[in-house]
Write a protein that holds these residues in place. Sequence first.
Motif, PDB file in Angstrom:
ATOM      1  N   ASP A 191       0.861  -1.171   0.000  1.00 42.92           N
ATOM      2  CA  ASP A 191       0.000   0.000   0.000  1.00 42.92           C
ATOM      3  C   ASP A 191       0.906   1.232   0.000  1.00 42.92           C
ATOM      4  N   MET A 192       0.429   2.291  -0.635  1.00 45.23           N
ATOM      5  CA  MET A 192       1.220   3.515  -0.707  1.00 45.23           C
ATOM      6  C   MET A 192       0.428   4.694  -0.164  1.00 45.23           C
ATOM      7  N   GLY A 193       1.097   5.542   0.582  1.00 50.01           N
ATOM      8  CA  GLY A 193       0.442   6.703   1.154  1.00 50.01           C
ATOM      9  C   GLY A 193       1.203   7.981   0.862  1.00 50.01           C
ATOM     10  N   TRP A 194       0.475   9.077   0.939  1.00 48.37           N
ATOM     11  CA  TRP A 194       1.076  10.422   0.903  1.00 48.37           C
ATOM     12  C   TRP A 194       0.744  11.101   2.231  1.00 48.37           C
ATOM     13  N   PHE A 195       1.764  11.657   2.837  1.00 41.28           N
ATOM     14  CA  PHE A 195       1.627  12.433   4.061  1.00 41.28           C
ATOM     15  C   PHE A 195       2.236  13.800   3.796  1.00 41.28           C
ATOM     16  N   ARG A 196       1.942  14.753   4.679  1.00 39.21           N
ATOM     17  CA  ARG A 196       2.565  16.062   4.565  1.00 39.21           C
ATOM     18  C   ARG A 196       2.855  16.624   5.936  1.00 39.21           C
ATOM     19  N   GLN A 197       3.844  17.508   5.960  1.00 32.62           N
ATOM     20  CA  GLN A 197       4.220  18.150   7.213  1.00 32.62           C
ATOM     21  C   GLN A 197       4.512  19.611   6.951  1.00 32.62           C
ATOM     22  N   ALA A 198       3.717  20.469   7.577  1.00 35.25           N
ATOM     23  CA  ALA A 198       3.923  21.906   7.485  1.00 35.25           C
ATOM     24  C   ALA A 198       4.823  22.350   8.640  1.00 35.25           C
ATOM     25  N   PRO A 199       5.484  23.492   8.506  1.00 39.82           N
ATOM     26  CA  PRO A 199       6.361  23.971   9.581  1.00 39.82           C
ATOM     27  C   PRO A 199       5.616  24.090  10.902  1.00 39.82           C
ATOM     28  N   GLY A 200       6.203  23.516  11.948  1.00 37.65           N
ATOM     29  CA  GLY A 200       5.616  23.610  13.272  1.00 37.65           C
ATOM     30  C   GLY A 200       4.436  22.698  13.517  1.00 37.65           C
ATOM     31  N   LYS A 201       4.137  21.841  12.552  1.00 38.47           N
ATOM     32  CA  LYS A 201       3.002  20.932  12.686  1.00 38.47           C
ATOM     33  C   LYS A 201       3.453  19.484  12.568  1.00 38.47           C
ATOM     34  N   GLU A 202       2.604  18.594  13.052  1.00 36.80           N
ATOM     35  CA  GLU A 202       2.895  17.178  12.954  1.00 36.80           C
ATOM     36  C   GLU A 202       2.628  16.685  11.534  1.00 36.80           C
ATOM     37  N   ARG A 203       3.288  15.594  11.194  1.00 37.82           N
ATOM     38  CA  ARG A 203       3.041  14.978   9.896  1.00 37.82           C
ATOM     39  C   ARG A 203       1.613  14.446   9.871  1.00 37.82           C
ATOM     40  N   GLU A 204       0.914  14.673   8.772  1.00 35.80           N
ATOM     41  CA  GLU A 204      -0.480  14.267   8.701  1.00 35.80           C
ATOM     42  C   GLU A 204      -0.771  13.464   7.438  1.00 35.80           C
ATOM     43  N   PHE A 205      -1.716  12.580   7.570  1.00 31.04           N
ATOM     44  CA  PHE A 205      -2.174  11.755   6.459  1.00 31.04           C
ATOM     45  C   PHE A 205      -2.878  12.612   5.418  1.00 31.04           C
ATOM     46  N   VAL A 206      -2.573  12.351   4.151  1.00 26.89           N
ATOM     47  CA  VAL A 206      -3.250  13.035   3.058  1.00 26.89           C
ATOM     48  C   VAL A 206      -4.139  12.051   2.295  1.00 26.89           C
ATOM     49  N   THR A 207      -3.523  10.967   1.845  1.00 34.57           N
ATOM     50  CA  THR A 207      -4.246   9.989   1.052  1.00 34.57           C
ATOM     51  C   THR A 207      -3.445   8.702   0.970  1.00 34.57           C
ATOM     52  N   ALA A 208      -4.116   7.608   0.623  1.00 31.39           N
ATOM     53  CA  ALA A 208      -3.423   6.340   0.453  1.00 31.39           C
ATOM     54  C   ALA A 208      -4.181   5.480  -0.533  1.00 31.39           C
ATOM     55  N   ILE A 209      -3.451   4.523  -1.092  1.00 37.03           N
ATOM     56  CA  ILE A 209      -4.032   3.626  -2.093  1.00 37.03           C
ATOM     57  C   ILE A 209      -3.570   2.212  -1.792  1.00 37.03           C
ATOM     58  N   ARG A 210      -4.479   1.275  -1.875  1.00 35.72           N
ATOM     59  CA  ARG A 210      -4.158  -0.118  -1.604  1.00 35.72           C
ATOM     60  C   ARG A 210      -3.256  -0.696  -2.693  1.00 35.72           C
ATOM     61  N   TRP A 211      -2.647  -1.828  -2.391  1.00 35.26           N
ATOM     62  CA  TRP A 211      -1.648  -2.440  -3.257  1.00 35.26           C
ATOM     63  C   TRP A 211      -2.149  -2.658  -4.691  1.00 35.26           C
ATOM     64  N   SER A 212      -3.436  -2.966  -4.812  1.00 35.42           N
ATOM     65  CA  SER A 212      -3.992  -3.260  -6.131  1.00 35.42           C
ATOM     66  C   SER A 212      -4.472  -2.014  -6.856  1.00 35.42           C
TER      67      SER A 212
END
Length: 126
Positions: A33-54
Motif C-alpha cells: 500500500d502507498m500513502g502520501w503524508f505532509r508536514q507543514a512547519p511547526g506541525k505534525e506529519r499528517e495523512f493526506v491519502t493512500a491507495i491499496r496495493w492493487s
Amino acid sequence: QVQLVESGGGLVQAGGSLRLSCVASGLTFSNYDMGWFRQAPGKEREFVTAIRWSGGSTDYADSAKGRFTISRDNAKNTVYLQMNSLNPEDTAVYYCAARPAWSSGSYYHSPGYDYWGQGTQVTVSS
C-alpha cells in the motif's frame, strides 16, 4: 535497499495544480500500500491519502477530498498525487510512504508505514 524518491513539488499560485510522483525501488511494489503524508512547519506529519496495493481502494483526508487524486502504476513502480485547487494551507513537505499490504499497522497514521521518501516541498502562494 528500499528507496522512495518523490518529485514534482514546487511553487504554485493559489488555485493552481501540481502532480507529485514517487518512484519505488528495492521492493515488490505491487505488494505494498502507498500513502502520501505532509508536514507543514511547526506541525505534525499528517495523512493526506493512500491507495491499496492493487489500486482498487483509495482513502483521503477531509482536506484532500474533491481536490486531490492518488493513483498508481504498478508496472512503473510509481504512485502519483494530483493536486488541484491548491491553497496556501496546502504548503508543506509531502512524503510518500510504503507499507506491506499484509501489515497490521495503521493505514492512516505514519507509524503504520515502513518506508519513507525524502520529501518534496510544495509551496502555495496567495
